[in-house]
Motif scaffolding. Structure first.
Motif, PDB file in Angstrom:
ATOM      1  N   LEU A   1       1.783   8.423  -3.298  1.00  0.00           N
ATOM      2  CA  LEU A   1       1.210   9.218  -4.382  1.00  0.00           C
ATOM      3  C   LEU A   1       0.110  10.144  -3.870  1.00  0.00           C
ATOM      4  O   LEU A   1      -0.181  11.170  -4.493  1.00  0.00           O
ATOM      5  CB  LEU A   1       0.653   8.298  -5.473  1.00  0.00           C
ATOM      6  N   SER A   2      -0.502   9.783  -2.757  1.00  0.00           N
ATOM      7  CA  SER A   2      -1.540  10.619  -2.167  1.00  0.00           C
ATOM      8  C   SER A   2      -0.972  11.817  -1.427  1.00  0.00           C
ATOM      9  O   SER A   2      -1.723  12.727  -1.060  1.00  0.00           O
ATOM     10  CB  SER A   2      -2.399   9.793  -1.203  1.00  0.00           C
TER      11      SER A   2
ATOM     12  N   SER B   1       0.812  -1.218   0.000  1.00  0.00           N
ATOM     13  CA  SER B   1       0.000   0.000   0.000  1.00  0.00           C
ATOM     14  C   SER B   1       0.843   1.263   0.000  1.00  0.00           C
ATOM     15  O   SER B   1       0.304   2.372  -0.045  1.00  0.00           O
ATOM     16  CB  SER B   1      -0.938   0.025   1.213  1.00  0.00           C
ATOM     17  N   THR B   2       2.168   1.124   0.039  1.00  0.00           N
ATOM     18  CA  THR B   2       3.046   2.294   0.089  1.00  0.00           C
ATOM     19  C   THR B   2       2.883   3.170  -1.139  1.00  0.00           C
ATOM     20  O   THR B   2       2.841   4.409  -1.040  1.00  0.00           O
ATOM     21  CB  THR B   2       4.508   1.853   0.234  1.00  0.00           C
TER      22      THR B   2
ATOM     23  N   SER C   1       6.621  16.350  -3.810  1.00  0.00           N
ATOM     24  CA  SER C   1       5.728  15.186  -3.765  1.00  0.00           C
ATOM     25  C   SER C   1       5.228  14.827  -5.164  1.00  0.00           C
ATOM     26  O   SER C   1       5.009  15.711  -5.993  1.00  0.00           O
ATOM     27  CB  SER C   1       4.535  15.501  -2.849  1.00  0.00           C
ATOM     28  N   PRO C   2       4.972  13.526  -5.408  1.00  0.00           N
ATOM     29  CA  PRO C   2       4.463  13.095  -6.714  1.00  0.00           C
ATOM     30  C   PRO C   2       2.947  13.192  -6.841  1.00  0.00           C
ATOM     31  O   PRO C   2       2.381  12.634  -7.772  1.00  0.00           O
ATOM     32  CB  PRO C   2       4.922  11.643  -6.795  1.00  0.00           C
ATOM     33  N   MET C   3       2.259  13.885  -5.950  1.00  0.00           N
ATOM     34  CA  MET C   3       0.796  13.850  -5.917  1.00  0.00           C
ATOM     35  C   MET C   3       0.145  14.410  -7.182  1.00  0.00           C
ATOM     36  O   MET C   3      -1.030  14.143  -7.432  1.00  0.00           O
ATOM     37  CB  MET C   3       0.281  14.605  -4.692  1.00  0.00           C
ATOM     38  N   LEU C   4       0.892  15.179  -8.003  1.00  0.00           N
ATOM     39  CA  LEU C   4       0.326  15.726  -9.245  1.00  0.00           C
ATOM     40  C   LEU C   4       0.901  15.057 -10.497  1.00  0.00           C
ATOM     41  O   LEU C   4       0.717  15.571 -11.603  1.00  0.00           O
ATOM     42  CB  LEU C   4       0.549  17.241  -9.306  1.00  0.00           C
ATOM     43  N   LEU C   5       1.570  13.936 -10.324  1.00  0.00           N
ATOM     44  CA  LEU C   5       1.944  13.112 -11.483  1.00  0.00           C
ATOM     45  C   LEU C   5       0.718  12.267 -11.823  1.00  0.00           C
ATOM     46  O   LEU C   5       0.622  11.090 -11.508  1.00  0.00           O
ATOM     47  CB  LEU C   5       3.151  12.234 -11.155  1.00  0.00           C
TER      48      LEU C   5
END
Length: 666
Positions: free
Chosen positions: A174-175, A168-169, A212-216
């Protein structure tokens, strides 16, 4: 029902924001996001009286970007999670509460995605409960009490925390579930110039930047679809975002604006939460030229360098999981950009890793008000004894780790946390030979609990692993030597002939040569970690051989090693070694996999983990006695070589064995 409520809430919030701002953009009529708001500083939790007490609540929350509202798993419903600031000697108590959804509407897969735990990345603390045990499982509706002491001699620096539950990582990172963790400096133990830009006394000039990758969005949406996540946007909007929005967020914002004063030195603490791509940072003007900003690097992964230094080759590289501390001082007013640029010249050093060119943030430099010009510090704080230089130290033990096909380590995927691949004694100096046999992809590798010191690159002469995609099972792979001959030693899932077509690839050895590039130090060495540096996450490019050392200082228990590309670690690219008490039995570790040692290919090759076959000795009986004696000496001795850059490099017999001896086909 919950999914319906969330989607309706998102729809109405888009409409209301569109009406308020006067824009026609909403989920049915999307338009490019602009961002560019003033930088928000992540809220802080600061220890008092030797304690930091944290309630870390995992819950569903909303992230707003212009007209777009995203529904995500969060820490405490924050777009940018709390920064924890502690001091050496502090006790940290974290109550992790999992308030994510559970119930009959949640599938088994979604229940796994809602299970979590906590990892304090880079901290030198115990891997046993209730401290940094990555194998704890906190399901929805449950809580867990973490408690750990920051050791009295802990290295001050930039660390971080994030979820680490297996499988679940990926979705949780990503969140946006990640936060900075700063072990503060003692102002009395650093130069005044560094103290002037560092917490605890001068926090206004000490800025954390959580990348952070939250907008990829293509990656986020793809992962949500794989696990059939219930926190989804309308399908049409997802498709638009996947093709139109591919950015890193900084402190939960899109391309925020950082305001600095001219000539004011500032400390930037970069945290690259990552996903796949590295950051290749520099500061440029609107024309893409170098901005009038002086930059110095002072620390990586929470550990100060031995000197203040300019970015090597004009760029600062962070691989997923890395932190890097800058000192920056701009000498002219203007608007500049923190830019990650993937230059073609550095392609070979990154070994096939996906790279991106994009803007992270804007720097708005204004006129000076009350700034007195300050030079960069001349010295940096000394390191604690557990980070003593190991380059001239003879190791107590040796281990080898091989990255192979189908995201494996030492020819296997992770199974359980008690499947120890090696055992080492506490307080011993351990040399790690890091081999990467996969021909076309690279990996940032993370060691829990103990930092690693980079000793040097070595020539890679080992086998090459090849995939055959689209088969059943989904990835069939095999090992061949660098001449294309099938290896005798394969892996436990190997099926003879099943991957025969995998070898038909174009230029499978194109990334061979990292040692030469590392020694020469040119632009095609941009991705490499440098000798002497201490890292907890180091870069292992495809077809490479890297020597590292660590001190297994003071803590016993399971030491987890894994790729810090979360899709890979969730997929099984992890292994565990056990740190045992002094004098304990080192037997029982599963070093071999189906008889294969890490780095092995043919039977008549020397390898420290298996007995040399007697029948292979006769194959060399026709050679001169001088050659035999020379080869035997090479097998038995450790040879010290001084590389072109003056760094002492310790080479092991396996690294430099004459090819005519260790490969019977040559």
């Amino acid at each position: 029902m919950l999914q319906y409520i969330l989607v309706v809430a998102v729809f109405h919030s888009h409409m209301s924001r569109a009406e308020t701002t006067g824009t026609s953009c909403n989920e049915t009529h999307p338009c490019p996001l602009i961002g560019s708001q003033p930088l928000q500083h992540c809220p802080e939790l600061v220890s008092e009286g030797g304690h930091l007490n944290v309630v870390l609540r995992v819950q569903t929350g909303f992230y707003d970007f212009d007209w777009l509202r995203l529904v995500r798993r969060t820490y405490n419903n924050l777009t940018c999670s709390h920064t924890w600031r502690v001091k050496p000697g502090d006790t940290v108590n974290v109550t992790l509460i999992n308030d994510l959804e559970t119930g009959t509407h949640i599938s088994e897969t979604e229940d796994i995605q809602n299970t979590t735990n906590l990892h304090t990345h880079g901290l030198h603390i115990s891997p046993l409960e209730p401290q940094d045990n990555a194998f704890v499982s906190v399901k929805p509706g449950e809580s867990y009490q973490y408690s750990f002491k920051i050791i009295d001699d802990h290295a001050p620096g930039s660390y971080w925390y994030h979820p680490h539950h297996h499988e679940s990582t990926t979705l949780q990172l990503l969140s946006g579930m990640a936060g900075m963790l700063i072990v503060e400096d003692d102002p009395n133990k650093m130069e005044s110039a560094l103290n002037a830009v560092s917490c605890p006394e001068n926090c206004e000039h000490d800025i954390s930047l959580v990348v952070s990758p939250m907008l990829l969005m293509a990656s986020v949406i793809a992962q949500q679809r794989v696990v059939d996540d219930y926190l989804r946007l309308p399908f049409e909007l997802e498709n638009w975002l996947a093709g139109s929005l591919s950015e890193f967020a900084v402190n939960g914002q899109l391309k925020p604006v950082i305001t600095l004063e001219k000539d004011q030195m500032t400390r930037f603490r970069f945290l690259h939460v990552g996903f796949v791509s590295p950051l290749e940072l520099r500061v440029v003007d609107d024309d893409g030229q170098i901005a009038p900003c002086d930059i110095r690097e002072i620390a990586r992964d929470g550990v100060y360098f031995d000197r203040v230094k300019e970015p090597r080759l004009g760029q600062s590289v962070l691989h997923p999981g890395n932190r890097l501390d800058w000192l920056i001082k701009c000498t002219s007013t203007g608007t500049f950009k923190i830019f990650s640029e993937a230059k073609e010249e550095g392609f070979l050093s990154f070994g096939g890793l996906l790279r991106r060119t994009l803007v992270l943030a804007t720097i708005d430099v204004t006129e000076t008000r009350n700034v007195s010009s300050m030079d960069f510090p001349k010295t940096l704080p000394s390191l604690p004894s557990y980070l003593d230089d190991l380059r001239d130290v003879v190791p107590d033990q040796y281990i080898s780790i091989e990255i192979g096909g189908d995201i494996t380590l030492n020819r296997e995927k992770w199974t359980t946390h008690t499947n120890y691949r090696f055992k080492v004694e506490v307080d011993s100096v351990v040399e790690v030979q890091m081999l990467s046999s996969y021909y076309t992809f690279s990996h940032p590798m993370h060691f829990h609990i103990n930092h690693m010191q980079v000793i040097g690159y070595q020539p890679y002469t080992g086998p090459v692993s090849y995939y055959k995609f689209g088969s059943d099972p989904s990835h069939i792979w095999e090992m061949r030597d660098q001449d294309g001959k099938l290896c005798h030693y394969q892996h436990k899932d190997y099926v003879e002939g099943a991957a025969s077509k995998a070898f038909n690839v174009t230029d499978p050895l194109k990334f061979v040569g990292h040692y030469d590039r590392w020694v020469n130090g040119g632009i095609d060495s941009l991705a490499y970690d440098q000798a002497g540096e201490w890292v907890d996450t180091f870069f292992s490019p495809s077809l490479s051989n890297i020597t590292l050392r660590m001190k297994a200082d003071r803590f016993t228990g399971p030491l987890l090693i894994h790729c810090h590309l979360p899709l890979d670690s969730d997929g099984g690219m992890m292994m565990v070694i056990e740190v045992v008490e002094k004098g304990a039995d080192l037997g029982g570790a599963n070093i071999l996999s189906a008889g294969a040692a890490p780095g092995s290919c043919h039977r008549c090759e020397w390898n420290r983990y298996v007995d040399y076959p007697e029948d292979c000795i006769s194959q060399h009986s026709g050679r001169s006695s001088e050659d035999v004696i020379l080869d035997l000496l090479v097998m038995m001795m450790m040879i010290t070589d001084i590389a072109n850059n003056g760094t002492v490099v310790q080479r092991q017999p396996f690294d430099i064995m004459p090819r005519r001896f260790y490969n019977k086909n040559l």
